[in-house]
Design a protein around this motif. Structure first.
Motif, PDB file in Angstrom:
ATOM      1  N   ALA A  22     -23.414  48.277  67.374  1.00  0.00           N
ATOM      2  CA  ALA A  22     -23.858  48.183  68.744  1.00  0.00           C
ATOM      3  C   ALA A  22     -23.661  46.709  69.396  1.00  0.00           C
ATOM      4  N   ILE A  23     -22.615  46.415  70.206  1.00  0.00           N
ATOM      5  CA  ILE A  23     -22.500  44.796  70.687  1.00  0.00           C
ATOM      6  C   ILE A  23     -22.849  44.674  72.294  1.00  0.00           C
ATOM      7  N   ASP A  46     -11.274  45.919  58.998  1.00  0.00           N
ATOM      8  CA  ASP A  46     -12.051  46.041  57.880  1.00  0.00           C
ATOM      9  C   ASP A  46     -12.946  47.405  57.726  1.00  0.00           C
ATOM     10  N   PHE A  47     -13.313  48.037  58.953  1.00  0.00           N
ATOM     11  CA  PHE A  47     -13.989  49.415  58.745  1.00  0.00           C
ATOM     12  C   PHE A  47     -13.520  50.227  59.924  1.00  0.00           C
ATOM     13  N   PRO A  48     -12.304  50.877  59.304  1.00  0.00           N
ATOM     14  CA  PRO A  48     -11.786  51.892  60.258  1.00  0.00           C
ATOM     15  C   PRO A  48     -12.371  52.908  60.687  1.00  0.00           C
ATOM     16  N   LYS A  49     -13.599  53.323  60.136  1.00  0.00           N
ATOM     17  CA  LYS A  49     -14.469  54.630  60.339  1.00  0.00           C
ATOM     18  C   LYS A  49     -15.672  54.244  61.205  1.00  0.00           C
ATOM     19  N   THR A  50     -16.013  52.899  61.345  1.00  0.00           N
ATOM     20  CA  THR A  50     -17.118  52.678  62.214  1.00  0.00           C
ATOM     21  C   THR A  50     -16.928  52.854  63.547  1.00  0.00           C
ATOM     22  N   VAL A  51     -18.109  53.388  64.197  1.00  0.00           N
ATOM     23  CA  VAL A  51     -18.187  53.656  65.484  1.00  0.00           C
ATOM     24  C   VAL A  51     -18.634  52.308  66.248  1.00  0.00           C
ATOM     25  N   ILE A  52     -18.081  51.929  67.104  1.00  0.00           N
ATOM     26  CA  ILE A  52     -18.235  50.624  67.915  1.00  0.00           C
ATOM     27  C   ILE A  52     -18.699  51.140  69.120  1.00  0.00           C
ATOM     28  N   LEU A  53     -19.953  50.759  69.552  1.00  0.00           N
ATOM     29  CA  LEU A  53     -20.636  50.856  71.041  1.00  0.00           C
ATOM     30  C   LEU A  53     -20.493  49.706  71.613  1.00  0.00           C
ATOM     31  N   LEU A  54     -19.838  49.499  72.761  1.00  0.00           N
ATOM     32  CA  LEU A  54     -19.760  48.623  73.703  1.00  0.00           C
ATOM     33  C   LEU A  54     -20.794  48.620  74.783  1.00  0.00           C
ATOM     34  N   LEU A  55     -21.998  47.934  74.639  1.00  0.00           N
ATOM     35  CA  LEU A  55     -23.166  48.238  75.559  1.00  0.00           C
ATOM     36  C   LEU A  55     -22.887  47.306  76.805  1.00  0.00           C
ATOM     37  N   GLU A  59      -9.318  54.162  73.219  1.00  0.00           N
ATOM     38  CA  GLU A  59      -9.477  53.706  71.705  1.00  0.00           C
ATOM     39  C   GLU A  59     -10.306  54.904  70.857  1.00  0.00           C
ATOM     40  N   ASN A  60     -10.160  54.907  69.761  1.00  0.00           N
ATOM     41  CA  ASN A  60     -10.794  55.835  69.010  1.00  0.00           C
ATOM     42  C   ASN A  60     -11.883  54.991  68.257  1.00  0.00           C
ATOM     43  N   ASN A  61     -12.958  55.789  68.080  1.00  0.00           N
ATOM     44  CA  ASN A  61     -14.250  55.227  67.664  1.00  0.00           C
ATOM     45  C   ASN A  61     -14.770  54.141  68.335  1.00  0.00           C
ATOM     46  N   ILE A  62     -14.512  53.840  69.599  1.00  0.00           N
ATOM     47  CA  ILE A  62     -15.035  52.926  70.465  1.00  0.00           C
ATOM     48  C   ILE A  62     -15.686  53.643  71.595  1.00  0.00           C
ATOM     49  N   GLU A  63     -17.022  53.303  71.883  1.00  0.00           N
ATOM     50  CA  GLU A  63     -17.904  54.142  73.044  1.00  0.00           C
ATOM     51  C   GLU A  63     -18.173  52.988  73.908  1.00  0.00           C
ATOM     52  N   PHE A  64     -18.256  53.128  75.324  1.00  0.00           N
ATOM     53  CA  PHE A  64     -18.830  52.342  76.132  1.00  0.00           C
ATOM     54  C   PHE A  64     -20.151  53.068  76.433  1.00  0.00           C
ATOM     55  N   VAL A  65     -21.310  52.218  76.453  1.00  0.00           N
ATOM     56  CA  VAL A  65     -22.566  52.739  76.820  1.00  0.00           C
ATOM     57  C   VAL A  65     -23.022  52.134  78.218  1.00  0.00           C
ATOM     58  N   ASP A  66     -23.270  52.924  79.223  1.00  0.00           N
ATOM     59  CA  ASP A  66     -23.725  52.186  80.465  1.00  0.00           C
ATOM     60  C   ASP A  66     -25.228  52.192  80.613  1.00  0.00           C
ATOM     61  N   ILE A  94     -36.145  52.100  79.355  1.00  0.00           N
ATOM     62  CA  ILE A  94     -34.979  52.403  79.967  1.00  0.00           C
ATOM     63  C   ILE A  94     -33.954  52.704  79.015  1.00  0.00           C
ATOM     64  N   TRP A  95     -33.554  51.553  78.175  1.00  0.00           N
ATOM     65  CA  TRP A  95     -32.380  51.604  77.327  1.00  0.00           C
ATOM     66  C   TRP A  95     -32.552  52.568  76.326  1.00  0.00           C
ATOM     67  N   ASN A  96     -33.875  52.638  75.561  1.00  0.00           N
ATOM     68  CA  ASN A  96     -34.135  53.286  74.141  1.00  0.00           C
ATOM     69  C   ASN A  96     -33.669  54.650  74.221  1.00  0.00           C
ATOM     70  N   PRO A  97     -33.963  55.473  75.310  1.00  0.00           N
ATOM     71  CA  PRO A  97     -33.547  56.697  75.007  1.00  0.00           C
ATOM     72  C   PRO A  97     -32.051  57.125  75.336  1.00  0.00           C
ATOM     73  N   ILE A  98     -31.315  56.214  76.041  1.00  0.00           N
ATOM     74  CA  ILE A  98     -29.934  56.222  76.275  1.00  0.00           C
ATOM     75  C   ILE A  98     -29.319  55.902  74.713  1.00  0.00           C
ATOM     76  N   ILE A  99     -29.703  54.948  74.134  1.00  0.00           N
ATOM     77  CA  ILE A  99     -29.160  54.376  72.715  1.00  0.00           C
ATOM     78  C   ILE A  99     -29.485  55.433  71.831  1.00  0.00           C
ATOM     79  N   ARG A 100     -30.972  56.029  71.795  1.00  0.00           N
ATOM     80  CA  ARG A 100     -31.134  57.033  70.772  1.00  0.00           C
ATOM     81  C   ARG A 100     -30.171  58.242  70.875  1.00  0.00           C
ATOM     82  N   ASN A 101     -30.062  58.555  71.990  1.00  0.00           N
ATOM     83  CA  ASN A 101     -29.110  60.087  72.107  1.00  0.00           C
ATOM     84  C   ASN A 101     -27.748  59.589  71.859  1.00  0.00           C
ATOM     85  N   VAL A 102     -27.323  58.591  72.021  1.00  0.00           N
ATOM     86  CA  VAL A 102     -25.918  58.136  71.526  1.00  0.00           C
ATOM     87  C   VAL A 102     -25.808  58.221  69.980  1.00  0.00           C
TER      88      VAL A 102
END
Length: 291
Positions: A167-168, A197-206, A239-246, A277-285
Motif C-alpha cells: 500500500a503506497i 521484481d514482484f509481478p504477482k504483488t498487488v499494489i494499492l495506490l491510496l 493495469e493488472n494488480n494495481i488498485e486505487f483506494v479512495d 475512517i480509513w481502517n475499515p476501508i483498507i481492511r475490506n480491501v
C-alpha cells in the motif's frame, strides 16, 4: 499603513493581528518588501500565526478570507525562489530514518507474505499492526518523504520485503509544488519497479487526502491532489494488480466540507477519528485480496 521596515517586528505581534491588518500587511509586503530571507521569514511567520487561529473557520467559510488568501498566495509566489534551497536537515532526517529501518531489518526476519505500507507521514503515523492484527504488517513510512526518495531507497524500503501486497501513500510531491502529471509519473515509475521484481504483488495506490491546511501550504494544493487522485484511478483501471483506494471522499461530510474533527491540532495529520475512517476501508480491501 504597516511600513516595510517593520515586517520582522510585526511578525512578533502577529497573534493579535486582525483581518484588516493582515490584508494590509500582505499588500505592503507585495508592494514594498525586498526579496530576501529576512522578509520571507517575517511574512510567513506572520501568516502562520494569523492562519493558526483561522484554519477551522477558513475551511467552513473560505469566502470570508478570499482576499487574504489571494494575497497570501501572491506572497508565496513572490518569495518562492528563496524556498528552493536544499534542506540538509530534512534530508539527514530521512536518511537517518532509512538507516533505522535498515538496522531493524538486519536484526529480524520478516514473513514473505507480508503486507507492506510505505509512504509519508500518513503511513508513519498509522498504527497499522494494531489496526490490522489479522495480517502480517510491515510499516515503512517516513514523514515528509516524497516519491523520488521512496524510489531512491526502493531496495531498502520495498524490495527486500518481497510483499504480497503493498500500500503506497504519498502526497509530498504535490505539497512541494509538483504538478499532478509529475506526481503521477513517479507513481508509475515506482509501480514499474515493483512489477518487474514482484509481478504477482498487488499494489494499492491510496488516494491523497484533503487536509485543513491545504490552501496554507500553497495555491491549488487540494485541487492538484484531487486531479492526481483522478489520474491515479484512471491509471489503476488500465493495469493488472494495481488498485486505487479512495480514502479522501469519506473524509468529507454530507455538505462536501472536510471533517475538521479528524485531524490533530496541526490541521495536517490524522487523529484516531481520521484513521478510524480509513481502517475499515483498507481492511475490506485486504480481505478481498487475501481471501
Amino acid at each position: 499603513m504597516i511600513l516595510c521596515a517593520n515586517l520582522s517586528t510585526y511578525a512578533q505581534k502577529a497573534s493579535t493581528i486582525d483581518d484588516k491588518q493582515f490584508v494590509e500587511y500582505l499588500t505592503n509586503s507585495l508592494e514594498n518588501a525586498e526579496i530576501n530571507k529576512e522578509n520571507r521569514n517575517a511574512v510567513f511567520k506572520t501568516s502562520r500565526n494569523y492562519w493558526k487561529g483561522k484554519k477551522i473557520d477558513y475551511n467552513l467559510h473560505p469566502e470570508k478570507y478570499e482576499k487574504a488568501m489571494s494575497l497570501y498566495h501572491e506572497n508565496q509566489e513572490k518569495f518562492k525562489e528563496l524556498k528552493n534551497v536544499p534542506n540538509k536537515k530534512r534530508n539527514k532526517r530521512i536518511e537517518d530514518a532509512v538507516k533505522n529501518f535498515q538496522n531493524l531489518d538486519d536484526r529480524n526476519t520478516f514473513s514473505k507474505n507480508s503486507i507492506l505500507f510505505v509512504g509519508s507521514s500518513s503511513i508513519s503515523g498509522w498504527k497499522t499492526s494494531i489496526s490490522f492484527p489479522e495480517f502480517y504488517i510491515i510499516n515503512r513510512g517516513i514523514g515528509g518523504m516524497n516519491m523520488h526518495e521512496i524510489i531512491y531507497y526502493y531496495d531498502i524500503l520495498i524490495k527486500k520485503h518481497a510483499p504480497s501486497v503493498i500500500a503506497i501513500y504519498c502526497d509530498i510531491d504535490i505539497e512541494q509544488g509538483k504538478t499532478p502529471e509529475e506526481s503521477v509519473n513517479t507513481f508509475k515509475e515506482l509501480t514499474r519497479k515493483i512489477k518487474a521484481d514482484f509481478p504477482k504483488t498487488v499494489i494499492l495506490l491510496l488516494s491523497m487526502k484533503p487536509v485543513i491546511v491545504d490552501d496554507f501550504i500553497g495555491k491549488d494544493i487540494r485541487k492538484n491532489k484531487m486531479i492526481t487522485n483522478a489520474q491515479l484511478l484512471k491509471f489503476s483501471n488500465d493495469e493488472n494488480n494495481i488498485e486505487f483506494v479512495d480514502l479522501a471522499s469519506p473524509m468529507l461530510n454530507a455538505e462536501g466540507k472536510l471533517k475538521t474533527e479528524i485531524f490533530i491540532e496541526d490541521g495536517m495529520h490524522l487523529n484516531k477519528l481520521g484513521y478510524a475512517i480509513w481502517n475499515p476501508i483498507i481492511r475490506n480491501v485486504l480481505l478481498e485480496i487475501t481471501q
